[in-house]
Design a protein around this motif. Sequence first.
Motif, short mmCIF file in Angstrom:
data_model
loop_
_atom_site.label_atom_id
_atom_site.label_comp_id
_atom_site.label_asym_id
_atom_site.label_seq_id
_atom_site.Cartn_x
_atom_site.Cartn_y
_atom_site.Cartn_z
N LEU A 176 36.52 1.34 -61.00
CA LEU A 176 37.56 0.61 -61.74
C LEU A 176 37.08 0.18 -63.11
O LEU A 176 37.87 0.03 -64.05
CB LEU A 176 38.01 -0.61 -60.93
CG LEU A 176 38.69 -0.31 -59.60
CD1 LEU A 176 39.07 -1.60 -58.89
CD2 LEU A 176 39.93 0.56 -59.80
N GLN A 177 35.77 -0.01 -63.26
CA GLN A 177 35.23 -0.41 -64.56
C GLN A 177 35.22 0.75 -65.54
O GLN A 177 35.51 0.57 -66.73
CB GLN A 177 33.81 -0.96 -64.37
CG GLN A 177 33.77 -2.28 -63.62
CD GLN A 177 32.35 -2.74 -63.31
OE1 GLN A 177 31.39 -1.98 -63.43
NE2 GLN A 177 32.21 -4.00 -62.91
N VAL A 178 34.88 1.96 -65.08
CA VAL A 178 34.82 3.10 -66.00
C VAL A 178 36.14 3.85 -66.09
O VAL A 178 36.38 4.58 -67.06
CB VAL A 178 33.69 4.08 -65.60
CG1 VAL A 178 32.34 3.40 -65.65
CG2 VAL A 178 33.94 4.70 -64.23
N ALA A 179 37.00 3.69 -65.08
CA ALA A 179 38.27 4.42 -65.06
C ALA A 179 39.39 3.53 -64.52
O ALA A 179 39.93 3.77 -63.44
CB ALA A 179 38.13 5.68 -64.21
N THR A 244 40.40 12.45 -70.48
CA THR A 244 39.33 11.45 -70.34
C THR A 244 38.07 12.18 -69.90
O THR A 244 38.04 12.79 -68.83
CB THR A 244 39.70 10.37 -69.30
OG1 THR A 244 40.86 9.67 -69.75
CG2 THR A 244 38.54 9.38 -69.13
N ASN A 245 37.03 12.12 -70.71
CA ASN A 245 35.79 12.83 -70.43
C ASN A 245 34.76 11.83 -69.91
O ASN A 245 34.20 11.04 -70.68
CB ASN A 245 35.27 13.53 -71.69
CG ASN A 245 34.09 14.43 -71.41
OD1 ASN A 245 33.53 14.42 -70.31
ND2 ASN A 245 33.70 15.22 -72.40
N LYS A 249 28.68 9.78 -67.59
CA LYS A 249 28.96 8.35 -67.68
C LYS A 249 29.10 7.69 -66.31
O LYS A 249 29.40 6.49 -66.23
CB LYS A 249 30.23 8.11 -68.49
CG LYS A 249 30.17 8.64 -69.92
CD LYS A 249 31.50 8.48 -70.63
CE LYS A 249 31.44 9.08 -72.04
NZ LYS A 249 32.76 8.98 -72.73
N THR A 250 28.91 8.45 -65.26
CA THR A 250 29.11 7.91 -63.91
C THR A 250 27.97 8.33 -62.99
O THR A 250 27.32 9.35 -63.21
CB THR A 250 30.43 8.44 -63.30
OG1 THR A 250 30.37 9.87 -63.25
CG2 THR A 250 31.63 8.00 -64.11
N SER A 251 27.76 7.54 -61.96
CA SER A 251 26.82 7.93 -60.90
C SER A 251 27.52 8.90 -59.95
O SER A 251 28.74 9.08 -59.99
CB SER A 251 26.37 6.70 -60.12
OG SER A 251 27.48 6.15 -59.41
N LEU A 252 26.74 9.51 -59.07
CA LEU A 252 27.31 10.42 -58.08
C LEU A 252 28.31 9.68 -57.19
O LEU A 252 29.38 10.21 -56.86
CB LEU A 252 26.20 11.04 -57.24
CG LEU A 252 26.65 11.97 -56.11
CD1 LEU A 252 27.40 13.17 -56.66
CD2 LEU A 252 25.45 12.42 -55.29
N GLY A 253 27.98 8.46 -56.80
CA GLY A 253 28.86 7.69 -55.93
C GLY A 253 30.19 7.38 -56.59
O GLY A 253 31.25 7.41 -55.95
N ILE A 254 30.17 7.07 -57.88
CA ILE A 254 31.41 6.78 -58.60
C ILE A 254 32.24 8.05 -58.75
O ILE A 254 33.47 8.02 -58.64
CB ILE A 254 31.11 6.13 -59.96
CG1 ILE A 254 30.57 4.71 -59.74
CG2 ILE A 254 32.35 6.09 -60.84
CD1 ILE A 254 30.17 3.98 -61.00
#
Length: 347
Positions: A176-179, A244-245, A249-254
């Motif tokens: 939710l923070q990154v997307a 949205t690229n 910018k994200t971990s595998l879990g995210i």
Amino acid sequence: MIRFNSERPKIALFRALQLGDMLCAVPAFRALRHAFPQAEITLIGLPWANAFVERFNKYLDRHIVFPGYPGLPEQPFSQPAWDEFVSLMQQEEFDCILQMQGNGTIVNEMLQQLQPKQLAGFHRNDCLMNEETFLEYPENEHEINRHLLLMQHLGIPDYGTQLEFPITEQEETGLLQVAPFVQQDKYVIVHPGSRSEDRQWPPLYFAALADHCATHGYHVVLTGTPNETPITDYLAELMKQSVTNLAGKTSLGIVAALIEHAQLLIANCTGVSHIAAATKTPSLIISMDGEPHRWGPLNQQLHHVFDWTQKRSFTDVHHKLVELLKKDHALSKFNAMQSGERGFIVE
């Protein structure tokens, strides 16, 4: 069949491979844990797999880093590191090491050096091992079923073929923070990267599918590892619609949480395709290695795989995308009338 004298046997699993390979073995790990709930189960794997063991801690207890060996391409070999590893493994005195790497051409002899009390796994028909604990490598089986056949050979019943990918509350919050758009937008994920460039579908094709999704009301999200940002940046430049690229910018879990809530995944990478299978997210997968019978998702109602080595038809892929979006729009209209829920029709 494997037997143990101890109520808490020490079992090691040798599978020093990458994410997609590891996820396909999870149903076998699940079966093993159900058969031996008190066992200490250790994965001997690549350095990155420490995070895998943490995620699948209900099946795996420990991780020991495999240092590499001649003939295995996943990492460089160091004789001093190997000698230290052999000494450590012999001190462990494992009740059993399960060879789940492959047909055993190299690794069966290698694992014998570790001196477990029992050795089990796959073998080739021209390199026979103990028939009670070794199964001839089933060349034409799907990777999931291949390892379940090994479990059955060892007297271990399976607990289904469904893949898993546990997602933590922290990862859901991170999503939710990154997307933040995932709370209100319907979105499609496009994952164009792959570990090998020769297994990457042309970015122009991905861009065309992504533009089609965007023009039909879907938020398009690009994902990838930090090393894959050049291809996602190029894909974004090729697109006519906004995107949205999130690559790098994200971990595998995210990324897994993002896939879980998506309307659709479009990819050529087996790793994320297995996550989609685990989260039951519909997918369009372009198989670039010619082995969809081995690596493609088992649920062909939900996941649609195109073998690019057999038929290079962008039209076929595009037609399937159009079909899926039509189904989604029809379902969305119905759900709006009923309860406001969204999503593709699934089994």
